[in-house]
Design a protein around this motif. Sequence first.
Motif, PDB file in Angstrom:
ATOM      1  N   GLU A  20     -11.287  38.258 -34.999  1.00  0.00           N
ATOM      2  CA  GLU A  20     -10.492  39.209 -34.230  1.00  0.00           C
ATOM      3  C   GLU A  20     -11.381  40.351 -33.746  1.00  0.00           C
ATOM      4  OE1 GLU A  20      -9.457  37.936 -37.076  1.00  0.00           O
ATOM      5  OE2 GLU A  20      -7.365  37.326 -36.931  1.00  0.00           O
ATOM      6  N   ASP A  78     -18.254  34.880 -39.304  1.00  0.00           N
ATOM      7  CA  ASP A  78     -16.907  34.319 -39.441  1.00  0.00           C
ATOM      8  C   ASP A  78     -16.717  33.492 -40.695  1.00  0.00           C
ATOM      9  OD1 ASP A  78     -18.753  33.010 -37.539  1.00  0.00           O
ATOM     10  OD2 ASP A  78     -17.379  31.330 -37.655  1.00  0.00           O
ATOM     11  N   ARG A 105     -11.036  34.171 -38.606  1.00  0.00           N
ATOM     12  CA  ARG A 105      -9.602  33.879 -38.735  1.00  0.00           C
ATOM     13  C   ARG A 105      -9.318  32.785 -39.772  1.00  0.00           C
ATOM     14  NH1 ARG A 105     -10.176  34.504 -33.081  1.00  0.00           N
ATOM     15  NH2 ARG A 105      -8.967  36.247 -32.240  1.00  0.00           N
TER      16      ARG A 105
END
Length: 215
Positions: A103, A193, A198
């Motif tokens: 994000e 990440d 996410r």
Amino acid sequence: ADRFFLVGHSMGGLIAYSVAATQLRAETRGIVSIGSPYLPGMGSRALQAASFLLHAVRLTGLLDSNPTLPLKFVGTQLRLVRGLLDFKYAPMPFQGWAPGSVEQEILDEYLSRSFDRTSVEVAHGLLRFGESGGLSPDGRSDARLAFEGLDRPLLVIAGTHDHLAPPESVRPVVEASRSTDKSYREFPFGHIDILLGREAPVTVWPTIDQWLRRR
């Protein structure tokens, strides 16, 4: 706590390897590393080239004053162009995360907080210590042998899309460790990440949680 598990991402994993084998040996129950390159540069031509270039410049004596590297400035610039870097085909030698995987507000905070000042000597040591066989970037101590002989539960996690710590640089720690309880997992993520993306809360985090609970 008298006993604890050490869990570290990137440099945090390398620090965990070092202190678990030395200062915190008696207290460490186990270690989890995430995207931590035991042999920095392995599997990445860009990082190998950076290491070679920095080493070559250092040999000229131009950096004998050990200048400070403006990494905070680098972090600020990356933050400003994060939209471009989030593009799959961005012309970069490596990407810190898989495009679209984090994000924007989390990525913005990460880039704002994750770059600090360092010196040429520290950067050089970090890029070269995998070749020299030491676990201490300052070159003053070598915890590698102590760590490899440490019999503590070990979970090592790597990202198959991690350009900063490719599996080729992460996996050797599992092969070198003589722990009787060691596990290795790969996930299809990049360097950032794999921890903050996410999908991390439903893939990487539960893997670590279950591993810790079983021990």
